[in-house]
Design a protein around this motif. Structure first.
Motif, short mmCIF file in Angstrom:
data_model
loop_
_atom_site.label_atom_id
_atom_site.label_comp_id
_atom_site.label_asym_id
_atom_site.label_seq_id
_atom_site.Cartn_x
_atom_site.Cartn_y
_atom_site.Cartn_z
N THR A 150 0.80 -0.96 -0.09
CA THR A 150 0.11 0.02 0.16
C THR A 150 0.86 1.13 -0.02
O THR A 150 1.77 1.29 0.79
N PRO A 151 0.75 2.33 -0.68
CA PRO A 151 1.51 3.37 -0.73
C PRO A 151 1.61 4.07 0.44
O PRO A 151 0.41 4.20 1.18
N LEU A 152 2.49 4.70 0.78
CA LEU A 152 2.43 5.61 2.16
C LEU A 152 1.84 6.84 2.01
O LEU A 152 1.67 7.35 2.68
N HIS A 153 1.84 7.31 0.70
CA HIS A 153 1.13 8.59 0.62
C HIS A 153 -0.19 8.54 -0.37
O HIS A 153 -0.43 7.62 -1.17
N HIS A 154 -1.07 9.56 -0.37
CA HIS A 154 -2.34 9.58 -1.26
C HIS A 154 -1.60 10.46 -2.47
O HIS A 154 -0.96 11.24 -2.43
N PHE A 155 -2.54 10.23 -3.59
CA PHE A 155 -2.38 11.09 -4.82
C PHE A 155 -2.33 12.47 -4.47
O PHE A 155 -1.57 13.21 -5.21
N SER A 156 -3.39 12.92 -3.74
CA SER A 156 -3.53 14.37 -3.48
C SER A 156 -2.07 14.86 -2.67
O SER A 156 -1.65 16.01 -2.93
N GLU A 157 -1.44 13.98 -1.99
CA GLU A 157 -0.18 14.36 -1.17
C GLU A 157 0.94 14.51 -2.20
O GLU A 157 1.85 15.49 -2.10
N LEU A 158 0.83 13.70 -3.46
CA LEU A 158 1.88 14.18 -4.20
C LEU A 158 1.65 15.23 -5.00
O LEU A 158 2.74 16.03 -5.41
N PHE A 159 0.31 15.78 -5.39
CA PHE A 159 0.27 17.11 -5.93
C PHE A 159 0.81 18.13 -4.92
O PHE A 159 1.31 19.09 -5.42
N ALA A 160 0.37 18.22 -3.72
CA ALA A 160 0.86 19.02 -2.80
C ALA A 160 2.37 18.92 -2.82
O ALA A 160 2.98 20.14 -2.80
N GLN A 161 3.08 17.70 -2.92
CA GLN A 161 4.50 17.82 -2.87
C GLN A 161 5.15 18.67 -4.06
O GLN A 161 6.10 19.01 -3.92
N LEU A 162 4.25 18.28 -5.06
CA LEU A 162 4.66 19.14 -6.38
C LEU A 162 4.34 20.70 -6.57
O LEU A 162 4.63 21.20 -7.29
N GLN A 172 -11.14 17.79 -7.27
CA GLN A 172 -11.42 18.46 -8.62
C GLN A 172 -10.36 19.10 -9.20
O GLN A 172 -10.23 19.18 -10.40
N GLU A 173 -9.48 19.84 -8.45
CA GLU A 173 -8.17 20.33 -9.18
C GLU A 173 -7.49 19.31 -9.82
O GLU A 173 -6.88 19.59 -10.81
N ILE A 174 -7.17 18.15 -9.15
CA ILE A 174 -6.41 17.14 -9.75
C ILE A 174 -7.14 16.68 -10.88
O ILE A 174 -6.51 16.63 -11.96
N ARG A 175 -8.54 16.53 -11.08
CA ARG A 175 -9.03 15.97 -12.22
C ARG A 175 -8.74 17.09 -13.38
O ARG A 175 -8.75 16.65 -14.50
N GLN A 176 -8.95 18.47 -13.01
CA GLN A 176 -8.74 19.37 -13.99
C GLN A 176 -7.23 19.63 -14.40
O GLN A 176 -7.04 19.63 -15.63
N PHE A 177 -6.31 19.33 -13.68
CA PHE A 177 -4.80 19.28 -14.13
C PHE A 177 -4.68 17.99 -15.02
O PHE A 177 -4.19 18.20 -16.10
N ILE A 178 -5.06 16.93 -14.71
CA ILE A 178 -4.85 15.51 -15.53
C ILE A 178 -5.75 15.91 -16.82
O ILE A 178 -5.22 15.96 -18.15
N ALA A 179 -6.84 16.35 -16.94
CA ALA A 179 -7.68 16.83 -18.01
C ALA A 179 -7.01 17.71 -18.85
O ALA A 179 -7.03 17.53 -20.23
N ALA A 180 -6.36 18.78 -18.26
CA ALA A 180 -5.72 19.86 -19.15
C ALA A 180 -4.52 19.27 -19.82
O ALA A 180 -3.77 19.94 -20.65
N HIS A 181 -3.91 18.17 -19.18
CA HIS A 181 -2.51 17.76 -19.67
C HIS A 181 -2.47 16.35 -20.40
O HIS A 181 -1.54 15.63 -20.71
N THR A 182 -3.77 15.87 -20.59
CA THR A 182 -3.75 14.44 -21.22
C THR A 182 -3.91 14.71 -22.79
O THR A 182 -4.87 15.71 -23.22
N PRO A 183 -3.78 13.67 -23.70
CA PRO A 183 -2.85 12.85 -23.30
C PRO A 183 -1.55 13.23 -23.38
O PRO A 183 -1.06 13.75 -24.55
#
Length: 83
Positions: free
Chosen positions: A3-15, A22-33
């Motif tokens: 199991t990962p030690l961190h959550h997906f949202s924590e990766l975004f915060a780390q970056l 919703q912000e994560i979804r928007q970022f992914i939508a804006a940069h895919t594919p």
């Protein structure tokens, strides 16, 4: 599989990115594919510091590596409809 030690949202915060769902979804939508022939860390939308972090975490197979891989997969998928 561990199991990962961190959550997906924590990766975004780390970056230094907005980390609400919703912000994560928007970022992914804006940069895919993201093209398959571009390494995640080489994508043009990262700052130098963000790219270095992503590259380093994968190279070290660090705690964040699994989530970095998940982000890479998410950015290579077709963007979800309706965003």
């Amino acid at each position: 599989m561990n199991t990962p030690l961190h959550h997906f949202s924590e990766l975004f915060a780390q970056l230094g990115l907005p980390a609400e769902e919703q912000e994560i979804r928007q970022f992914i939508a804006a940069h895919t594919p993201l093209a398959e022939n571009i390494a995640l860390a080489d994508a043009p939308f990262w700052t130098k510091a963000q790219a270095a972090f992503l590259r380093e975490e994968i190279l070290k197979d660090a705690d964040w590596a699994e989530l970095v891989d998940q982000l890479s997969v998410a950015l290579r998928a077709a963007p979800p409809k309706g965003l």
